[in-house]
Design an enzyme around this catalytic site. Structure first.
Site, PDB file in Angstrom:
ATOM      1  N   HIS A  52     -16.113  30.771  59.749  1.00 15.61           N
ATOM      2  CA  HIS A  52     -15.540  31.501  59.377  1.00 15.61           C
ATOM      3  C   HIS A  52     -13.978  31.075  59.072  1.00 15.61           C
ATOM      4  O   HIS A  52     -13.376  31.955  59.283  1.00 15.61           O
ATOM      5  CB  HIS A  52     -15.454  33.250  59.108  1.00 15.61           C
ATOM      6  CG  HIS A  52     -16.401  34.171  58.351  1.00 15.61           C
ATOM      7  ND1 HIS A  52     -17.537  34.856  59.359  1.00 15.61           N
ATOM      8  CD2 HIS A  52     -17.278  33.732  57.414  1.00 15.61           C
ATOM      9  CE1 HIS A  52     -18.076  35.192  58.511  1.00 15.61           C
ATOM     10  NE2 HIS A  52     -18.249  34.694  56.903  1.00 15.61           N
ATOM     11  N   HIS A  97     -27.220  36.331  49.030  1.00 14.93           N
ATOM     12  CA  HIS A  97     -25.601  36.574  48.794  1.00 14.93           C
ATOM     13  C   HIS A  97     -25.270  34.723  48.393  1.00 14.93           C
ATOM     14  O   HIS A  97     -25.370  34.390  48.340  1.00 14.93           O
ATOM     15  CB  HIS A  97     -25.859  36.571  50.447  1.00 14.93           C
ATOM     16  CG  HIS A  97     -24.127  36.620  51.090  1.00 14.93           C
ATOM     17  ND1 HIS A  97     -23.003  37.145  50.398  1.00 14.93           N
ATOM     18  CD2 HIS A  97     -23.552  36.430  52.386  1.00 14.93           C
ATOM     19  CE1 HIS A  97     -22.007  37.234  51.172  1.00 14.93           C
ATOM     20  NE2 HIS A  97     -22.315  36.857  52.728  1.00 14.93           N
ATOM     21  N   GLU A 152     -22.203  34.259  49.257  1.00 14.99           N
ATOM     22  CA  GLU A 152     -20.960  33.552  50.484  1.00 14.99           C
ATOM     23  C   GLU A 152     -21.802  31.211  50.624  1.00 14.99           C
ATOM     24  O   GLU A 152     -23.087  31.268  50.865  1.00 14.99           O
ATOM     25  CB  GLU A 152     -20.986  33.450  51.887  1.00 14.99           C
ATOM     26  CG  GLU A 152     -19.797  33.694  52.454  1.00 14.99           C
ATOM     27  CD  GLU A 152     -19.707  34.076  53.908  1.00 14.99           C
ATOM     28  OE1 GLU A 152     -20.081  35.496  53.961  1.00 14.99           O
ATOM     29  OE2 GLU A 152     -18.446  33.913  54.265  1.00 14.99           O
ATOM     30  N   ASP A 177     -21.746  29.852  52.774  1.00 12.78           N
ATOM     31  CA  ASP A 177     -22.910  28.899  53.524  1.00 12.78           C
ATOM     32  C   ASP A 177     -24.258  29.205  53.107  1.00 12.78           C
ATOM     33  O   ASP A 177     -25.251  28.399  53.769  1.00 12.78           O
ATOM     34  CB  ASP A 177     -22.721  29.496  54.968  1.00 12.78           C
ATOM     35  CG  ASP A 177     -23.097  31.148  55.068  1.00 12.78           C
ATOM     36  OD1 ASP A 177     -22.218  31.721  53.940  1.00 12.78           O
ATOM     37  OD2 ASP A 177     -22.917  32.170  56.350  1.00 12.78           O
ATOM     38  N   HIS A 185     -23.945  41.468  54.056  1.00 17.30           N
ATOM     39  CA  HIS A 185     -22.228  41.207  54.571  1.00 17.30           C
ATOM     40  C   HIS A 185     -21.314  41.478  53.875  1.00 17.30           C
ATOM     41  O   HIS A 185     -20.194  41.603  53.524  1.00 17.30           O
ATOM     42  CB  HIS A 185     -21.922  39.709  55.368  1.00 17.30           C
ATOM     43  CG  HIS A 185     -20.808  39.642  55.732  1.00 17.30           C
ATOM     44  ND1 HIS A 185     -20.858  38.023  55.420  1.00 17.30           N
ATOM     45  CD2 HIS A 185     -20.122  39.948  56.568  1.00 17.30           C
ATOM     46  CE1 HIS A 185     -19.406  38.005  55.508  1.00 17.30           C
ATOM     47  NE2 HIS A 185     -19.232  39.264  56.411  1.00 17.30           N
ATOM     48  N   ASP A 214     -27.394  37.596  55.988  1.00 14.91           N
ATOM     49  CA  ASP A 214     -27.066  38.188  57.208  1.00 14.91           C
ATOM     50  C   ASP A 214     -26.974  38.658  58.173  1.00 14.91           C
ATOM     51  O   ASP A 214     -26.881  38.462  59.315  1.00 14.91           O
ATOM     52  CB  ASP A 214     -25.528  38.036  56.038  1.00 14.91           C
ATOM     53  CG  ASP A 214     -24.598  37.227  55.783  1.00 14.91           C
ATOM     54  OD1 ASP A 214     -25.166  35.650  56.875  1.00 14.91           O
ATOM     55  OD2 ASP A 214     -23.724  37.218  54.984  1.00 14.91           O
ATOM     56  N   TYR A 217     -23.043  38.575  66.935  1.00 11.69           N
ATOM     57  CA  TYR A 217     -22.945  38.137  65.706  1.00 11.69           C
ATOM     58  C   TYR A 217     -22.528  39.690  64.873  1.00 11.69           C
ATOM     59  O   TYR A 217     -21.644  39.644  63.860  1.00 11.69           O
ATOM     60  CB  TYR A 217     -24.030  37.724  64.791  1.00 11.69           C
ATOM     61  CG  TYR A 217     -24.540  37.139  64.009  1.00 11.69           C
ATOM     62  CD1 TYR A 217     -24.250  36.896  63.117  1.00 11.69           C
ATOM     63  CD2 TYR A 217     -24.828  38.298  63.326  1.00 11.69           C
ATOM     64  CE1 TYR A 217     -24.470  35.991  61.149  1.00 11.69           C
ATOM     65  CE2 TYR A 217     -25.297  38.140  61.275  1.00 11.69           C
ATOM     66  CZ  TYR A 217     -24.623  36.871  60.885  1.00 11.69           C
ATOM     67  OH  TYR A 217     -24.818  36.601  59.357  1.00 11.69           O
ATOM     68  N   HIS A 257     -29.527  33.110  59.472  1.00 10.15           N
ATOM     69  CA  HIS A 257     -28.248  32.269  60.298  1.00 10.15           C
ATOM     70  C   HIS A 257     -29.639  32.455  62.382  1.00 10.15           C
ATOM     71  O   HIS A 257     -30.554  33.630  62.108  1.00 10.15           O
ATOM     72  CB  HIS A 257     -27.328  32.915  60.829  1.00 10.15           C
ATOM     73  CG  HIS A 257     -26.047  32.978  59.886  1.00 10.15           C
ATOM     74  ND1 HIS A 257     -25.501  30.991  59.445  1.00 10.15           N
ATOM     75  CD2 HIS A 257     -25.767  33.636  58.919  1.00 10.15           C
ATOM     76  CE1 HIS A 257     -25.012  31.136  58.087  1.00 10.15           C
ATOM     77  NE2 HIS A 257     -25.004  32.877  57.753  1.00 10.15           N
TER      78      HIS A 257
HETATM   79 FE1  FEO Z   1     -21.540  36.083  54.624  1.00  7.21          FE
HETATM   80 FE2  FEO Z   1     -23.424  34.004  56.338  1.00  7.21          FE
HETATM   81  O1  FEO Z   1     -22.272  34.644  54.853  1.00  7.21           O
END
Ligand code: FEO
Length: 397
Positions: A24, A80, A82, A84, A146, A165, A193, A226
């Site tokens: 991030h 999601h 984002e 990643d 998230h 996430d 996290y 993750h």
């Molecule tokens: Fe909100 Fe792992 O990205």
């Protein structure tokens, strides 16, 4: 590393990022690396749930090729937007351009604004499902877990939750399952996290977990996007999330300070002595030599904070100001703080700390302590007494 079959016909095809150390931007340190988890579901129809960071596209595609030709993928589920989790979409969609992409409307909008791909996108809502043959995928919108676009995917036939996430950890490993790794590292990273990514979203998280429980979804495996997959006793991480979302705390204190010439550091140690002698567990961090991500992990279940800064240009020092800005954003509930700091010819730092702690909703049960230049014996005693008095408030709260 080969793909890993996590349930019959469902494969981990993600990537392990062993050496990422900042996430991030630089808001989150990742000393143990991370993983980007993508899951391939092979049934009459073939679906891929999430992808990986763009720079790992080839690695993901190689793992998919071990199982099927990527051109055979019928559906891509984007939980999601984002990057990643979506960064490998452009490379993937070149190989399966007819695949349908499914996600929330906000995810679709975000994917378009991110990649401008002309993909066949279908927006889904909570309650929608997709039949793949013998397996079904159900979708649960999870806004703010998230990002506003986030959703969970659930496979009832395999009692498998793919929550993106939620329930993740930034932890690179050659293993895929939580029960295969050092539990101290695993839980340390799971807590870190939550603290650094999800703390401000606790109310939403608590409600979402309650809603999922009310829907009586049977879940015997949680495969986040993750880190490690919760294959045994997934209720443990769910219960931990519920406790964190309720902002449950233990009678512990985290002391964070920034110092110019060690006077404020010495105050921190005197206050810590008082706290420790009165029976409170303490951790002390100099903000300039400590890992901020680690500090927030420690603050997550600590009832009390001691916050200090020397004065510079009539204000608190800049690293402490940045830290307090993040504390304000985390909106900690039910916490108390004691404030302190040294100054030379005019104060200012403690006044700033009081304003920012107040804005964060933190209660200040004791008058703040200020020291001109350095502590004399009476001021050392006052700092020690502040620690002892603060301990009484912590233990009685
Ligand atoms: Fe909100 Fe792992 O990205």
């Amino acid at each position: 590393m080969n793909p890993v079959e996590i349930k019959k016909g469902i494969y981990w095809v993600g990537a392990v990022d062993w050496n990422v150390r900042a996430f991030h931007g630089h808001t989150y340190s990742t000393p143990r690396g991370t993983t980007y988890n993508a899951y391939l579901i092979v049934d009459d129809k073939i679906a891929l749930v999430d992808t990986v960071l763009g720079s790992f596209s080839e690695e993901m595609l190689a793992r998919i090729r071990e199982i099927v030709d990527p051109s055979r993928i019928d559906y891509v589920i984007a939980n999601h937007v984002e990057t990643d989790h979506s960064g490998a979409l452009p490379a993937l969609m070149k190989l399966c351009p007819k695949a349908k992409v499914l996600g929330t409307q906000r995810c679709g909008d975000g994917l378009y604004r991110s990649y401008y791909g002309k993909w066949d996108f279908t927006a889904v809502k909570t309650g929608d499902s997709l039949n793949l043959g013998k397996k079904t995928l159900s979708f649960i919108e999870a806004p703010m877990i998230h990002w506003p676009d986030s959703m969970f995917t659930y496979c009832p036939e395999e009692t498998l939750l793919l929550p993106n996430d939620a329930f993740g950890q930034h932890l690179a490993s050659s293993q895929r399952f939580a029960d295969e790794v050092d539990p101290c590292a695993l839980w340390d990273e799971a807590k870190k996290y939550y603290a650094n990514i999800l703390w401000p979203l606790g109310q939403i998280i608590g409600k979402k977990i309650t809603d999922v429980a009310a829907a009586k979804l049977k879940i015997d495996m949680i495969a986040p996007s993750h880190g490690l997959i919760w294959r045994r006793e997934p209720e443990k991480i769910i219960q931990s999330y519920l406790a964190w979302s309720r902002q449950e705390t233990a009678p512990k204190a985290v002391i964070v300070y920034e110092t110019m010439w060690e006077a404020t550091a010495k105050m921190a140690r005197c206050i810590a002595s008082g706290l420790i002698d009165a029976g409170v567990q303490v951790k002390i961090y100099d903000i300039n030599t400590s890992d901020r991500t680690e500090i927030f992990k420690e603050m997550l279940d600590s009832r009390a904070f001691c916050l200090g800064s020397s004065t510079h240009d009539n204000s608190m020092l800049p690293a402490m100001a940045g830290f307090m800005h993040l504390v304000e954003g985390f909106r900690p509930k039910g916490r108390i703080a004691a404030l302190f700091g040294s100054y030379g010819w005019s104060g200012g730092a403690v006044k700033d700390l009081e304003a920012m702690a107040g804005a964060a909703g933190i209660e200040l049960p004791l008058p703040s302590l200020q020291v001109k230049y350095s502590m004399d014996d009476a001021q050392k005693a006052a700092c020690y007494e502040m620690g002892r008095e603060f301990a009484k408030r912590i233990l009685s709260k």
